[in-house]
Design a protein around this motif. Structure first.
Motif, PDB file in Angstrom:
ATOM      1  N   LYS A 134       0.974  -1.259   0.009  1.00  0.00           N
ATOM      2  CA  LYS A 134      -0.116   0.031   0.061  1.00  0.00           C
ATOM      3  C   LYS A 134       1.189   1.166   0.000  1.00  0.00           C
ATOM      4  N   VAL A 135       1.944   1.138   0.691  1.00  0.00           N
ATOM      5  CA  VAL A 135       2.805   2.475   0.790  1.00  0.00           C
ATOM      6  C   VAL A 135       3.510   2.786  -0.656  1.00  0.00           C
ATOM      7  N   ALA A 136       4.001   1.599  -1.189  1.00  0.00           N
ATOM      8  CA  ALA A 136       4.566   1.762  -2.532  1.00  0.00           C
ATOM      9  C   ALA A 136       3.474   2.421  -3.461  1.00  0.00           C
ATOM     10  N   LEU A 137       2.383   1.733  -3.543  1.00  0.00           N
ATOM     11  CA  LEU A 137       1.273   2.369  -4.370  1.00  0.00           C
ATOM     12  C   LEU A 137       0.840   3.720  -4.142  1.00  0.00           C
ATOM     13  N   ASP A 138       0.715   3.968  -2.876  1.00  0.00           N
ATOM     14  CA  ASP A 138       0.251   5.504  -2.476  1.00  0.00           C
ATOM     15  C   ASP A 138       1.245   6.502  -2.895  1.00  0.00           C
ATOM     16  N   LEU A 139       2.608   6.067  -2.530  1.00  0.00           N
ATOM     17  CA  LEU A 139       3.456   7.017  -3.023  1.00  0.00           C
ATOM     18  C   LEU A 139       3.833   6.911  -4.540  1.00  0.00           C
ATOM     19  N   HIS A 140       4.090   5.895  -5.059  1.00  0.00           N
ATOM     20  CA  HIS A 140       4.347   5.956  -6.579  1.00  0.00           C
ATOM     21  C   HIS A 140       3.614   5.569  -7.550  1.00  0.00           C
ATOM     22  N   GLY A 141       2.407   4.784  -7.083  1.00  0.00           N
ATOM     23  CA  GLY A 141       1.417   4.356  -7.977  1.00  0.00           C
ATOM     24  C   GLY A 141       1.670   3.005  -8.657  1.00  0.00           C
ATOM     25  N   LYS A 142       2.844   2.260  -8.049  1.00  0.00           N
ATOM     26  CA  LYS A 142       3.565   1.100  -8.788  1.00  0.00           C
ATOM     27  C   LYS A 142       4.254   0.520  -7.491  1.00  0.00           C
ATOM     28  N   THR A 143       4.358  -0.936  -7.755  1.00  0.00           N
ATOM     29  CA  THR A 143       5.054  -1.752  -6.620  1.00  0.00           C
ATOM     30  C   THR A 143       6.447  -1.922  -7.169  1.00  0.00           C
ATOM     31  N   LYS A 144       6.850  -1.836  -8.413  1.00  0.00           N
ATOM     32  CA  LYS A 144       8.508  -1.975  -8.919  1.00  0.00           C
ATOM     33  C   LYS A 144       9.043  -0.607  -8.540  1.00  0.00           C
ATOM     34  N   LEU A 145      10.233  -0.535  -7.768  1.00  0.00           N
ATOM     35  CA  LEU A 145      10.770   0.786  -7.568  1.00  0.00           C
ATOM     36  C   LEU A 145      12.359   0.479  -7.360  1.00  0.00           C
ATOM     37  N   PRO A 146      13.043   1.474  -7.949  1.00  0.00           N
ATOM     38  CA  PRO A 146      14.419   1.520  -8.161  1.00  0.00           C
ATOM     39  C   PRO A 146      15.086   1.772  -6.765  1.00  0.00           C
ATOM     40  N   LEU A 147      16.056   1.124  -6.431  1.00  0.00           N
ATOM     41  CA  LEU A 147      16.860   1.247  -5.377  1.00  0.00           C
ATOM     42  C   LEU A 147      18.225   1.101  -5.679  1.00  0.00           C
ATOM     43  N   GLY A 148      19.026   2.211  -5.956  1.00  0.00           N
ATOM     44  CA  GLY A 148      20.253   1.866  -6.447  1.00  0.00           C
ATOM     45  C   GLY A 148      20.226   1.423  -7.844  1.00  0.00           C
ATOM     46  N   ASP A 149      21.056   0.420  -7.857  1.00  0.00           N
ATOM     47  CA  ASP A 149      21.187  -0.221  -9.360  1.00  0.00           C
ATOM     48  C   ASP A 149      20.172  -1.454  -9.576  1.00  0.00           C
TER      49      ASP A 149
END
Length: 575
Positions: free
Chosen positions: A300-315
């Motif tokens: 839910k946090v990922a979707l609320d902030l970014h609208g998606k679940t796949k997020l970049p973290l470094g490389d």
């Protein structure tokens, strides 16, 4: 502050401050300035054909000036962004006195000053939404210059990147690095997202003590303080777990808290001695239910902030779509080391550490040794969200024993990108078992383990009144913010991270300069030119250049001093 310690810009701004007051303008007025709009609202909603925003009143920092004779352009920055201002002499000075435009605006206002303007919105010939200023009010004078950062078409150039400066002077970092503000807006969004979910399920947000007589709820070294009136030592909390479980005893079915916790331990890119944790406890649930709930929270946090679940973290790309992988602690150690630690005693575990080149010391019991193996050899391989479950009982003094294996506990940690993000249990509610576990921790403390738990007899008493089956979970909010904003250091998601005391530049006293034969009237100019110690003066290679600088300084600031000769300056340098 001694005038000689100020930079040229700082001296100039203080002089401007003085001149404003001489003109009868208070640079720090007390009265309210009414604001009825933001830069963002104007840019999103202005329509030239509608001729809306005919009477705007807006305030912020002056971020640029382009003087063009009787008319000028400037840029104002408020909390939401920037907007161009169009300012004319005739608007600010409708009468014959042009002081407010020619002197105040053009000469005495500096980048960083707070101003308030009133006027109407229009579009320039270049197509830029701007405010035609009819009134301008000085709201606060900035006595230090801002770092120069260029921004064009939303792109930032020459951003301030020095971590020492950024973390120590976060207030400037927020001003000149727009993306930093976005990090902290997202951090607040993370908390709002979780709070929304918890409240929708009827769980109660509560507050528990920061000052505690017994630091419990985690294995960590506490900060210690003293209460004069009660005449007792107290500790800053290392966790709020035991108080939240007392509330479950008291009849609440679900409680949570966003708490500041404190641990007197090391600092690195993922640890700060003061940090934020969300802990939640729900009655009649177990750790299996809590794993499902944790997946729901993070997704839910990922979707609320970014609208998606796949997020970049470094490389890497981290996918927070549920469900997440689950693996037991023992299986994870077996998978990444080849060692099966099932049923091993302390000596056998020490031998495994020796074989794996893991350092352990004599203060460590079984739980700490297993934790070292996991931290050193397993954790770094768990990149995608992974629940590590079923920890050995020695590692979890507050956790219920596993329903099918008494050597294990019903505990999980959520690991993301090689770091622990969440920790959760089926909570131990057997007061006799809990007291025995506390006593085992006491033995570790007697061996020298500074992180071993204290015995909290009041918590035992609370359990003796009866606590229903309960599951609890804690999330490191700072680490979650690092992940959700793609930041590699915890300092990037804390407004004011803990830092070593700022080093003060060494400066010799006037007496030392005088004893070396330097006339008193030339000491401040020397220090202003950067020669704050006799040692720095001795390192001067060309006394002729220093002589030139001193004479120039004397002239520029109209000190009225008799210039020294080159021979005198040579004597000062050689003394």
């Amino acid at each position: 502050m001694n005038q000689s310690e100020l930079s040229e810009q700082e001296q100039y701004r203080r002089q401007a401050l003085h001149e404003l007051r001489q003109l009868g303008i208070e640079p720090y007025p007390a009265s309210e300035f009414p604001v009825n709009v933001t830069t963002k609202e104007i840019k999103e909603n202005f329509h030239e054909k509608k001729r809306n925003y005919r009477e705007v009143s807006i305030a912020g920092r002056l971020m640029s000036k382009r003087i063009m004779g009787k008319a000028s352009f400037a840029e104002l920055q408020d909390e939401k962004g920037r907007i161009q201002l169009y300012i004319t002499r005739d608007d600010l000075c409708p009468g014959e006195d042009t002081t407010y435009y020619n002197t105040v605006f053009k000469k005495l206002l500096d980048i960083g000053d707070f101003i308030g303007v009133k006027g109407f919105v229009f579009v320039t010939q270049m197509g830029e939404i701007s405010i035609h200023v009819k009134e301008l009010t000085v709201l606060a004078k900035s006595l230090r210059p801002l770092p120069v950062v260029k921004e064009k078409e939303g792109k930032v150039y020459d951003a301030v990147t020095d971590p020492e400066f950024r973390y120590r002077q976060r207030y400037v970092d927020l001003l000149v690095n727009p993306e930093v503000r976005d990090v902290f807006l997202k951090r607040t969004g993370i908390i709002d997202s979780m709070r929304e979910l918890f409240n929708s399920k009827g769980y109660l947000e509560v507050e528990t003590p920061v000052l505690q007589a017994i630091p419990g709820g985690a294995a960590a070294k506490p900060f210690k303080t003293y209460h004069n009136t009660l005449d007792i030592p107290l500790y800053l909390r290392i966790a709020n777990e035991l108080y939240l479980k007392r509330l479950i005893v008291g009849g609440f079915n679900g409680v949570y808290e966003f708490s500041r916790d404190f641990r007197n331990e090391g600092m690195d890119r993922s640890h700060n001695p003061e940090f934020t944790v969300m802990e939640i406890y729900v009655a009649y649930k177990d750790y299996n239910w809590m794993m499902d709930f944790t997946e729901e929270i993070i997704e839910k946090v990922a979707l609320d902030l970014h609208g998606k679940t796949k997020l970049p973290l470094g490389d890497k790309i981290i996918d927070f779509k549920r469900p997440y992988k689950r693996i037991t602690m023992i299986d994870s150690i077996r998978e990444f080391t080849g060692a099966d630690i099932t049923g091993m005693d302390e000596e056998q575990l020490r031998k495994v550490c020796g074989d794996l080149n893991i350092e352990v010391d004599n203060t460590m019991g079984k739980g700490k040794i297993i934790d070292e193996i996991f931290s050193e050899k397993v954790e770094i391989h768990l990149i995608q969200p992974t629940f590590v479950i079923d920890y050995p009982v020695e590692m979890s003094p507050l956790c219920k024993k596993h329903r099918s294996d008494p050597d294990l506990t019903e505990r999980f940690e959520l690991i993301v990108n090689g770091k622990e993000l969440c920790n959760a249990y089926s909570e131990l509610n057997d007061p006799i078992d809990q007291l025995d576990r506390f006593k085992e921790q006491l033995k570790l403390s007697e061996k020298g383990d500074e992180e071993a738990m204290y015995i909290d007899y009041d918590f035992i008493r609370a359990l003796e009144y009866g606590m229903p089956p309960t599951s609890g979970m804690g999330i490191g909010v700072d680490r979650l913010a690092m992940i959700m904003t793609n930041r590699s250091s915890i300092q990037d998601v804390l407004f004011f991270p803990q830092m070593r005391p700022e080093k003060k530049e060494k400066t010799d006293s006037k007496n030392l300069f005088i004893e070396s034969g330097i006339p008193e009237e030339w000491i401040d100019p020397l220090k202003k030119l950067g020669y704050k110690t006799l040692d720095s003066l001795r390192r001067v290679e060309k006394h002729t250049k220093l002589h030139q600088d001193l004479c120039g300084y004397n002239k520029k600031y109209k000190l009225g001093l008799k210039n020294p000769s080159q021979e005198e300056v040579l004597q000062w340098v050689s003394a």
